[in-house]
Design an enzyme around this catalytic site. Sequence first.
Site, PDB file in Angstrom:
ATOM      1  N   ARG A   1       4.709   5.022   0.898  1.00 55.64           N
ATOM      2  CA  ARG A   1       5.315   4.530   1.941  1.00 55.64           C
ATOM      3  C   ARG A   1       6.646   5.601   2.405  1.00 55.64           C
ATOM      4  O   ARG A   1       6.720   5.550   3.445  1.00 55.64           O
ATOM      5  CB  ARG A   1       6.119   3.220   1.573  1.00 55.64           C
ATOM      6  CG  ARG A   1       4.761   2.042   1.243  1.00 55.64           C
ATOM      7  CD  ARG A   1       5.159   0.796   1.285  1.00 55.64           C
ATOM      8  NE  ARG A   1       4.070   0.040   0.837  1.00 55.64           N
ATOM      9  CZ  ARG A   1       3.985  -1.465   0.459  1.00 55.64           C
ATOM     10  NH1 ARG A   1       5.195  -1.806   0.214  1.00 55.64           N
ATOM     11  NH2 ARG A   1       2.935  -1.861   0.562  1.00 55.64           N
TER      12      ARG A   1
ATOM     13  N   LYS B   1      -8.230  -0.597  -5.111  1.00 55.48           N
ATOM     14  CA  LYS B   1      -6.694   0.018  -4.979  1.00 55.48           C
ATOM     15  C   LYS B   1      -5.588  -0.852  -5.285  1.00 55.48           C
ATOM     16  O   LYS B   1      -5.737  -1.963  -4.779  1.00 55.48           O
ATOM     17  CB  LYS B   1      -6.768   0.543  -3.606  1.00 55.48           C
ATOM     18  CG  LYS B   1      -5.397   1.131  -3.222  1.00 55.48           C
ATOM     19  CD  LYS B   1      -5.323   1.483  -1.738  1.00 55.48           C
ATOM     20  CE  LYS B   1      -3.982   2.138  -1.301  1.00 55.48           C
ATOM     21  NZ  LYS B   1      -3.971   2.261   0.025  1.00 55.48           N
TER      22      LYS B   1
ATOM     23  N   LYS C   1      -7.742  -4.457  -2.129  1.00 54.62           N
ATOM     24  CA  LYS C   1      -6.441  -3.641  -2.218  1.00 54.62           C
ATOM     25  C   LYS C   1      -5.331  -4.691  -2.716  1.00 54.62           C
ATOM     26  O   LYS C   1      -5.154  -5.640  -1.875  1.00 54.62           O
ATOM     27  CB  LYS C   1      -6.077  -3.326  -0.699  1.00 54.62           C
ATOM     28  CG  LYS C   1      -5.067  -2.394  -0.635  1.00 54.62           C
ATOM     29  CD  LYS C   1      -4.864  -1.838   0.779  1.00 54.62           C
ATOM     30  CE  LYS C   1      -3.459  -1.319   0.867  1.00 54.62           C
ATOM     31  NZ  LYS C   1      -3.510  -0.635   2.457  1.00 54.62           N
TER      32      LYS C   1
HETATM   33  C1  PBG Z   1      -1.965   1.666   4.679  1.00 52.34           C
HETATM   34  C2  PBG Z   1      -2.079   2.301   3.185  1.00 52.34           C
HETATM   35  C3  PBG Z   1      -1.375   2.320   2.248  1.00 52.34           C
HETATM   36  C4  PBG Z   1      -1.778   3.153   1.071  1.00 52.34           C
HETATM   37  C5  PBG Z   1      -2.932   3.746   1.761  1.00 52.34           C
HETATM   38  N1  PBG Z   1      -3.102   2.897   2.895  1.00 52.34           N
HETATM   39  C6  PBG Z   1       0.074   1.722   1.775  1.00 52.34           C
HETATM   40  C7  PBG Z   1       0.225   0.220   1.783  1.00 52.34           C
HETATM   41  O1  PBG Z   1      -0.601  -0.445   1.830  1.00 52.34           O
HETATM   42  O2  PBG Z   1       1.451   0.026   1.898  1.00 52.34           O
HETATM   43  C8  PBG Z   1      -1.199   3.667  -0.158  1.00 52.34           C
HETATM   44  C9  PBG Z   1      -1.523   4.634  -0.679  1.00 52.34           C
HETATM   45  C10 PBG Z   1      -0.849   5.250  -2.009  1.00 52.34           C
HETATM   46  O3  PBG Z   1      -0.039   4.713  -2.716  1.00 52.34           O
HETATM   47  O4  PBG Z   1      -1.263   6.452  -2.496  1.00 52.34           O
HETATM   48  N2  PBG Z   1      -2.005   2.543   5.537  1.00 52.34           N
END
Ligand code: PBG
Length: 321
Positions: free
Chosen positions: A201, A244, A191
Amino acid sequence: MNRTRRLRKTENMRRLVRENRLHVDDLIYPIFIEEGENIETEIVSMPGIKRFSLDRISKELDEVVALNIPSVLLFGIPTKKDVIGSETWNDNGIIQKAIRLIKKKYPELVVITDVCFCEYTSHGHCGIIHDNDVDNDATLVNIAKQVISHAKAGADMVAPSGMMDGTIETVRQALDSHGYVNLPIMAYSVKFSSAFYGPFRDAADSAPSFGDRRTYQMDSANRDEAMREATFDDMEGADILMVKPALAYLDIIRDLKTNFDRPIACYNVSGEYAMIKAAAAKGWIDGEKVMLESLLSMKRAGADIIITYFAKEVAKILNRK
Ligand code: PBG
């Protein structure tokens, strides 16, 4: 002469030699569930995607099931936040209630839960803060509590997304020692710290109140390190490895597909969705075609599973064919 055009002459000819295709079986649809009642709020930067309270969620799930989408990924938006995100392991928290309700009404649907703290902490970071940074090992203790609470509520799979070191080992041990030996883990293995999460967010109310996530999420410049992250999760017993975001990281998806014999998932994130929606709304691109081409590129890169806000839209098109 070598003529590659011979096999492109007609649509049926092209169908015969087509190497990759999208299929509804590969889709996971993310859903935002907000604590409270009578909530059905459209997320401005993600047209078509809403935050639902539990009493309003059935219509959405009926649609998902009718479209034959096999799985949903749940994100909770609680009313109560604190510095450690203790609401994440409340057995009567919003996600736990959602799991119970969904599994009761739709027993066949594969319910996956996002395991993180950022939507539940007052500061918006993905764990416990010490000295202005997330404390890795203190956070692991609470991740274990959170997954057990999700498992007890009946989750079919857990997806830890916080990028703490040792997460998968911790989660596997916690699940096994509580008797959940058959509950799989989808690891957010690779990630990246990414500006593509912006709309999420807003949607999940999870932007960090200070700093950023670069001490725990990966630097987008790094490809070797991505392999290292995936290797650790593979060794620690992750069942599915995820990359991701997806679109800007297709090389990483391919690396994982080539090097690991586990299902590879990718997360087509909020910013990727928002860009297509916004350009399409302006009439600058054909939104449907760009959506299909983007999702197909993820399959071609090697993704077996795609988590996408387009799931319902693409399922409608695929079911038509
Ligand atoms: C963290 C999380 C995030 C996303 C999924 N799980 C956000 C982050 O790391 O700030 C992002 C998903 C998206 O942008 O579609 N719980």
